[in-house]
Design a protein around this motif. Structure first.
Motif, PDB file in Angstrom:
ATOM      1  N   GLU A 196       6.072   0.992 -10.119  1.00 19.42           N
ATOM      2  CA  GLU A 196       6.544   1.484  -8.827  1.00 19.42           C
ATOM      3  C   GLU A 196       5.592   2.530  -8.247  1.00 19.42           C
ATOM      4  O   GLU A 196       5.403   2.605  -7.031  1.00 19.42           O
ATOM      5  N   ASN A 197       5.007   3.334  -9.110  1.00 14.04           N
ATOM      6  CA  ASN A 197       4.043   4.331  -8.646  1.00 14.04           C
ATOM      7  C   ASN A 197       2.827   3.649  -8.027  1.00 14.04           C
ATOM      8  O   ASN A 197       2.353   4.046  -6.950  1.00 14.04           O
ATOM      9  N   ALA A 198       2.321   2.604  -8.688  1.00 11.33           N
ATOM     10  CA  ALA A 198       1.154   1.887  -8.168  1.00 11.33           C
ATOM     11  C   ALA A 198       1.480   1.201  -6.847  1.00 11.33           C
ATOM     12  O   ALA A 198       0.675   1.198  -5.904  1.00 11.33           O
ATOM     13  N   LYS A 199       2.678   0.631  -6.746  1.00  9.96           N
ATOM     14  CA  LYS A 199       3.082  -0.035  -5.501  1.00  9.96           C
ATOM     15  C   LYS A 199       3.205   0.970  -4.359  1.00  9.96           C
ATOM     16  O   LYS A 199       2.868   0.666  -3.211  1.00  9.96           O
ATOM     17  N   ALA A 200       3.698   2.150  -4.662  1.00 11.88           N
ATOM     18  CA  ALA A 200       3.811   3.194  -3.640  1.00 11.88           C
ATOM     19  C   ALA A 200       2.429   3.621  -3.158  1.00 11.88           C
ATOM     20  O   ALA A 200       2.218   3.853  -1.961  1.00 11.88           O
ATOM     21  N   LYS A 201       1.492   3.718  -4.081  1.00 10.50           N
ATOM     22  CA  LYS A 201       0.123   4.081  -3.711  1.00 10.50           C
ATOM     23  C   LYS A 201      -0.517   2.996  -2.864  1.00 10.50           C
ATOM     24  O   LYS A 201      -1.321   3.281  -1.969  1.00 10.50           O
ATOM     25  N   TRP A 202      -0.181   1.741  -3.164  1.00  9.65           N
ATOM     26  CA  TRP A 202      -0.724   0.648  -2.348  1.00  9.65           C
ATOM     27  C   TRP A 202      -0.185   0.728  -0.922  1.00  9.65           C
ATOM     28  O   TRP A 202      -0.915   0.481   0.043  1.00  9.65           O
ATOM     29  N   ALA A 203       1.080   1.092  -0.777  1.00 14.32           N
ATOM     30  CA  ALA A 203       1.654   1.255   0.556  1.00 14.32           C
ATOM     31  C   ALA A 203       0.899   2.330   1.334  1.00 14.32           C
ATOM     32  O   ALA A 203       0.682   2.195   2.547  1.00 14.32           O
ATOM     33  N   ASP A 204       0.466   3.378   0.650  1.00 17.62           N
ATOM     34  CA  ASP A 204      -0.315   4.428   1.299  1.00 17.62           C
ATOM     35  C   ASP A 204      -1.651   3.874   1.808  1.00 17.62           C
ATOM     36  O   ASP A 204      -2.108   4.227   2.905  1.00 17.62           O
ATOM     37  N   VAL A 205      -2.285   3.025   1.004  1.00 14.59           N
ATOM     38  CA  VAL A 205      -3.549   2.414   1.417  1.00 14.59           C
ATOM     39  C   VAL A 205      -3.352   1.613   2.704  1.00 14.59           C
ATOM     40  O   VAL A 205      -4.108   1.753   3.677  1.00 14.59           O
ATOM     41  N   GLN A 206      -2.324   0.781   2.721  1.00 14.01           N
ATOM     42  CA  GLN A 206      -2.066  -0.036   3.902  1.00 14.01           C
ATOM     43  C   GLN A 206      -1.728   0.810   5.124  1.00 14.01           C
ATOM     44  O   GLN A 206      -2.151   0.499   6.245  1.00 14.01           O
ATOM     45  N   ASN A 207      -0.979   1.877   4.923  1.00 14.63           N
ATOM     46  CA  ASN A 207      -0.621   2.752   6.047  1.00 14.63           C
ATOM     47  C   ASN A 207      -1.858   3.373   6.678  1.00 14.63           C
ATOM     48  O   ASN A 207      -1.946   3.484   7.914  1.00 14.63           O
ATOM     49  N   GLN A 208      -2.807   3.786   5.856  1.00 12.19           N
ATOM     50  CA  GLN A 208      -4.013   4.419   6.385  1.00 12.19           C
ATOM     51  C   GLN A 208      -4.908   3.403   7.098  1.00 12.19           C
ATOM     52  O   GLN A 208      -5.515   3.719   8.129  1.00 12.19           O
TER      53      GLN A 208
END
Length: 225
Positions: free
Chosen positions: A35-47
């Motif tokens: 879940e931590n890795a998936k949350a970080k991926w969401a940050d990448v997409q947001n930026q």
């Protein structure tokens, strides 16, 4: 009655032992890391989406001063359209082909932006335009955020991949979750893994650095007037 009590006690002991065994196998750490890795991926997409949202205004501003750069502007617009059309859900971060497609699309857009910023050198009026300077500053900040988000995501992926491959968590990863390694965000062009001075990664980034410096100088000059 005593036999019944002993039977319940035995079942309780078995359940407790099983829970302890699963805990020892790192069964709880696996979903946490995932879940931590998936949350970080969401940050990448947001930026990356933040960058895409800034591009139309940048193109419109440059077009007003540099109509002869129509080919470059068209390529940036097309690269933006392609990059925004390729979306990767959190469930797809274990798919190498989909991740490669997303990374390639973003890399092409980065390269196009680098070429566009480099072309600004030929237009002094554009370099001193306040709207352009504001957009350039926002894009620079966004590129830095992208670099940080990718770094954080890659670290989270490394932690997750290490967890599911390391004993004893590997037991829970295979038996309970069927866990698959996640794909890190890899640079598709030289230097793309580090935010460059002009904010745009890719082969054209080094050439664009003077544009950023000159734009800053123009902004300073304008402020002093």
């Amino acid at each position: 009655m005593v036999a019944s009590f002993l039977s319940r006690l035995t079942r309780f002991a078995f359940v407790a032992a099983a829970a302890a065994g699963l805990s020892a196998c790192g069964v709880n750490s696996i979903p946490t890391s995932e879940e931590n890795a998936k949350a970080k991926w969401a940050d990448v997409q947001n930026q990356y989406q933040r960058r895409a949202d800034l591009i139309p205004n940048l193109v419109a501003t440059v077009k007003g001063y540099a109509k002869q750069e129509q080919d470059t502007l068209t390529k940036v617009t097309e690269a933006r359209a392609k990059a925004t059309s390729v979306q990767i859900s959190a469930a797809d971060v274990t798919d190498p082909a989909k991740m490669a497609q997303y990374q390639a699309a973003q890399g092409q857009l980065s390269a196009g932006l680098g070429r566009l910023l480099a072309s600004v050198e030929a237009y002094p009026d554009l370099k001193s335009n306040q709207n352009f300077l504001a957009l350039q500053s926002q894009l620079e900040g966004t590129e830095n955020r992208i670099a940080v988000a990718r770094r954080d995501y890659n670290q989270a992926v490394q932690d997750y991949n290490t967890t599911i491959r390391t004993f004893p968590a590997i037991i829970g990863a295979k038996v309970i979750y069927g866990a698959k390694p996640m794909i890190p965000f890899e640079a598709t062009t030289p230097g793309a893994d580090t935010a460059p001075a002009v904010s745009f990664d890719g082969p054209a980034a080094p050439a664009a650095a003077p544009a950023n410096d000159n734009a800053a100088a123009a902004a300073s000059k304008a402020a002093g007037q």
